[in-house]
Design a protein around this motif. Structure first.
Motif, short mmCIF file in Angstrom:
data_model
loop_
_atom_site.label_atom_id
_atom_site.label_comp_id
_atom_site.label_asym_id
_atom_site.label_seq_id
_atom_site.Cartn_x
_atom_site.Cartn_y
_atom_site.Cartn_z
N VAL A 32 0.85 -1.19 0.00
CA VAL A 32 0.00 0.00 0.00
C VAL A 32 0.88 1.24 0.00
O VAL A 32 1.81 1.35 0.81
CB VAL A 32 -0.91 0.02 1.25
CG1 VAL A 32 -1.81 1.26 1.24
CG2 VAL A 32 -1.73 -1.25 1.34
N PHE A 33 0.62 2.15 -0.90
CA PHE A 33 1.30 3.45 -0.94
C PHE A 33 0.27 4.51 -0.54
O PHE A 33 -0.74 4.69 -1.22
CB PHE A 33 1.80 3.77 -2.35
CG PHE A 33 2.92 2.88 -2.82
CD1 PHE A 33 2.65 1.59 -3.27
CD2 PHE A 33 4.23 3.33 -2.82
CE1 PHE A 33 3.68 0.76 -3.70
CE2 PHE A 33 5.27 2.51 -3.27
CZ PHE A 33 4.99 1.22 -3.69
N GLY A 34 0.54 5.20 0.54
CA GLY A 34 -0.37 6.27 0.97
C GLY A 34 0.36 7.59 0.93
O GLY A 34 1.22 7.85 1.77
N GLY A 36 -5.53 17.42 0.54
CA GLY A 36 -6.27 17.56 -0.73
C GLY A 36 -5.69 16.72 -1.85
O GLY A 36 -6.42 16.25 -2.73
N ASP A 37 -4.38 16.53 -1.83
CA ASP A 37 -3.72 15.78 -2.89
C ASP A 37 -3.42 14.33 -2.48
O ASP A 37 -2.51 13.70 -3.00
CB ASP A 37 -2.43 16.47 -3.32
CG ASP A 37 -1.50 16.77 -2.14
OD1 ASP A 37 -1.97 16.71 -0.97
OD2 ASP A 37 -0.32 17.07 -2.36
N GLU A 38 -4.22 13.81 -1.54
CA GLU A 38 -4.07 12.41 -1.13
C GLU A 38 -4.11 11.46 -2.32
O GLU A 38 -4.93 11.63 -3.22
CB GLU A 38 -5.18 12.03 -0.14
CG GLU A 38 -5.23 10.55 0.19
CD GLU A 38 -6.32 10.19 1.20
OE1 GLU A 38 -6.46 10.89 2.21
OE2 GLU A 38 -7.04 9.20 0.95
N ARG A 39 -3.24 10.46 -2.29
CA ARG A 39 -3.28 9.42 -3.32
C ARG A 39 -2.96 8.08 -2.66
O ARG A 39 -1.92 7.92 -2.04
CB ARG A 39 -2.27 9.72 -4.43
CG ARG A 39 -2.46 8.88 -5.68
CD ARG A 39 -1.46 9.29 -6.78
NE ARG A 39 -0.10 8.95 -6.38
CZ ARG A 39 0.96 9.76 -6.49
NH1 ARG A 39 0.83 10.97 -6.96
NH2 ARG A 39 2.15 9.35 -6.11
N ILE A 40 -3.88 7.14 -2.80
CA ILE A 40 -3.69 5.81 -2.22
C ILE A 40 -3.59 4.81 -3.37
O ILE A 40 -4.45 4.78 -4.25
CB ILE A 40 -4.89 5.42 -1.31
CG1 ILE A 40 -5.17 6.51 -0.27
CG2 ILE A 40 -4.65 4.05 -0.67
CD1 ILE A 40 -4.19 6.63 0.85
N GLU A 41 -2.56 4.00 -3.38
CA GLU A 41 -2.40 2.97 -4.41
C GLU A 41 -2.06 1.64 -3.77
O GLU A 41 -1.32 1.59 -2.78
CB GLU A 41 -1.30 3.37 -5.40
CG GLU A 41 -1.66 4.61 -6.24
CD GLU A 41 -0.50 5.07 -7.12
OE1 GLU A 41 -0.41 4.59 -8.25
OE2 GLU A 41 0.29 5.91 -6.65
N VAL A 42 -2.57 0.57 -4.37
CA VAL A 42 -2.25 -0.78 -3.92
C VAL A 42 -1.62 -1.53 -5.08
O VAL A 42 -2.14 -1.49 -6.20
CB VAL A 42 -3.52 -1.53 -3.44
CG1 VAL A 42 -3.20 -2.96 -3.02
CG2 VAL A 42 -4.19 -0.77 -2.30
N ALA A 43 -0.50 -2.17 -4.84
CA ALA A 43 0.18 -2.94 -5.89
C ALA A 43 0.67 -4.25 -5.29
O ALA A 43 0.78 -4.40 -4.07
CB ALA A 43 1.36 -2.15 -6.45
N ALA A 44 0.99 -5.21 -6.15
CA ALA A 44 1.66 -6.42 -5.68
C ALA A 44 3.14 -6.12 -5.50
O ALA A 44 3.70 -5.26 -6.20
CB ALA A 44 1.46 -7.55 -6.68
N ILE A 66 5.65 2.03 -8.74
CA ILE A 66 4.82 3.07 -8.10
C ILE A 66 5.74 4.16 -7.54
O ILE A 66 6.73 3.86 -6.87
CB ILE A 66 3.99 2.47 -6.95
CG1 ILE A 66 3.20 1.24 -7.42
CG2 ILE A 66 3.07 3.53 -6.35
CD1 ILE A 66 2.02 1.52 -8.27
N ALA A 67 5.39 5.39 -7.81
CA ALA A 67 6.22 6.50 -7.32
C ALA A 67 5.95 6.76 -5.83
O ALA A 67 4.81 6.76 -5.39
CB ALA A 67 5.90 7.77 -8.12
N ALA A 68 7.01 6.96 -5.07
CA ALA A 68 6.88 7.36 -3.66
C ALA A 68 7.77 8.58 -3.44
O ALA A 68 8.73 8.80 -4.16
CB ALA A 68 7.32 6.22 -2.74
N LEU A 97 3.75 7.06 2.86
CA LEU A 97 3.89 6.00 3.86
C LEU A 97 3.61 4.71 3.12
O LEU A 97 2.59 4.61 2.42
CB LEU A 97 2.87 6.25 4.99
CG LEU A 97 2.82 5.41 6.26
CD1 LEU A 97 2.30 4.01 6.00
CD2 LEU A 97 4.17 5.34 6.95
N VAL A 98 4.49 3.73 3.25
CA VAL A 98 4.36 2.46 2.51
C VAL A 98 4.09 1.34 3.51
O VAL A 98 4.76 1.25 4.55
CB VAL A 98 5.65 2.16 1.72
CG1 VAL A 98 5.51 0.84 0.95
CG2 VAL A 98 5.98 3.30 0.76
N ILE A 99 3.11 0.51 3.22
CA ILE A 99 2.83 -0.67 4.06
C ILE A 99 3.02 -1.92 3.20
O ILE A 99 2.39 -2.06 2.16
CB ILE A 99 1.40 -0.64 4.64
CG1 ILE A 99 1.21 0.60 5.52
CG2 ILE A 99 1.13 -1.92 5.44
CD1 ILE A 99 -0.22 0.78 6.04
#
Lengths: 254, 254
Positions: free
Chosen positions: A193-195, A201-209, A216-218, A223-225
């Motif tokens: 999970v990339f949070g 306002g510019d929140e972006r949540i992404e889930v990847a394998a 995925i850009a961080a 915060l990465v889980i």
């Protein structure tokens, strides 16, 4: 009259995560210290002085706030998230230990806040629903080989891993190397999970394998889980999938 | 109209830790589900139904709340602390995964809260100021040998350890065995924090050295934090000592 210092967690971006305790402590402070970007999130109040400083000046900021409080003032230091997690509370304690005896006599309160990993986890279900660890990926204050050892120990023992400070301008490669190391220990299908900028306002949540996580850009605001072998993904049509780690450990993975 | 389910963290005992987001979500709910002791901490509101259940019925409680929400209601499930940390959010996700497809279409919100380890840490300074893990000591849902392996991996790699569910009436010996195991890996002087009922009227915070930790009483309402070899104690005359883990790792311990 002796002074007072409150080290206050203001949570991640959303002001609805600021607790009543934190709000009350901010309301009574005569002076507020903090990293500029966090101070900008705190409502200005009449008669209250504001003392912004740069991101990497924690020690000097803590010492300045303690000096001010020792003069008898009611002083606040603000932290994004929770002040006890990779933040100002440890810096204040370190300055007290090294500083004049009068600082140990001050009335000091640490006011907890919602830390980023809890807010990011909440957006996707419950990835931290079972045993987990929180690890800073910054090798400014500890050697990289220790970070690798901790990543491998945590993943090898089945902890979900929340990564703070995954990337900065001077630390561009560490997160990719971390994923490489973890791919040796975890299934490539493990959910990651990339949070980014959670609650703002510019929140972006992404889930990847895990096998695709490097694409995925961080950045510093991410915060990465990284799940464990137990962590599951629940697809929901038209919605962000849920990612959760069950409370019970399946027999097969023991 | 489709229903809505909010899984709400109400924080540990002190109501000043209930976030505005959680308070707003509770205010609009038509029905509130939860463990009885947590429901008792939520203000009753006119027209709102309350559905208490026992502590160990998480799955059934989640299913009942989802069923109610799928009928079109605005339903809340409350968790002490944060719902994503050893609590209801994972149970809700598991029921959704196993349940009817309609549950995946529901509007589900997880509302984060202050989890116990953050509140306990705040009382004593910053024991979680650097890399740490959170581990449930309950062997109801995972085998004891896995818990021992995780304790040893975490302590061996230098993580501070926050222990949830250290003791219950049916699990009286596990915490003592955990201390025994950790004494082989950590200095006997390592600080251990016991935070009982943090934020409630009967709160009790105690700090002991690992070598003496077995003499401190813990129960179901206690959260235990075991330092790393880096964790330090700062004595303060007439006050609880500060316990903190520095952000920088000393070269000697690498």
């Amino acid at each position: 009259m002796s002074g007072r210092l409150a080290v206050i967690g203001i949570g991640p971006g959303d002001e609805r995560w600021l607790t009543p305790e934190a709000d009350a402590a901010l309301a009574t402070a005569e002076a507020v210290y903090g990293y500029g970007a966090y101070l900008d999130r705190v409502q200005a109040r009449p008669g209250q002085t504001r003392h912004p400083s740069d991101n990497r000046e924690e020690g000097a900021r803590a010492a300045a706030a303690l000096t001010h409080a020792a003069q008898g003032a009611n002083v606040a230091v603000v932290s994004g998230g929770d002040p006890g997690v990779f933040a100002m509370a440890a810096a204040v304690c370190a300055e007290i230990e090294a500083g004049p005896p009068a600082w140990r006599a001050l009335d000091i309160a640490i006011v907890p806040g919602i830390t980023a990993m809890l807010a990011v986890a909440a957006r996707v279900g419950a990835p931290l629903g079972h045993d987990f660890c929180a690890l800073s990926l910054s090798d400014n204050l500890k050697p990289w080989n220790l970070i690798e050892r901790r990543l491998e120990a945590a993943a090898g023992a089945g902890f979900v891993i929340a990564i703070y400070n995954p990337v900065s301008q001077t630390r561009p490669w560490q997160l990719g190397v971390a994923f490489d190391r973890l791919e040796r220990l975890l299934p490539v299908s493990t959910p990651v999970v990339f949070g980014r900028a959670v609650g703002r306002g510019d929140e972006r949540i992404e889930v990847a394998a895990l096998g695709a996580a490097k694409s995925i850009a961080a950045d510093m605001a991410t915060l990465v889980i990284i799940g464990s072998a137990e962590t599951r993904t629940v697809v929901r049509e038209g919605r962000t999938p849920f990612v959760y780690t069950p409370r019970a450990v399946a027999r097969a993975s023991v």
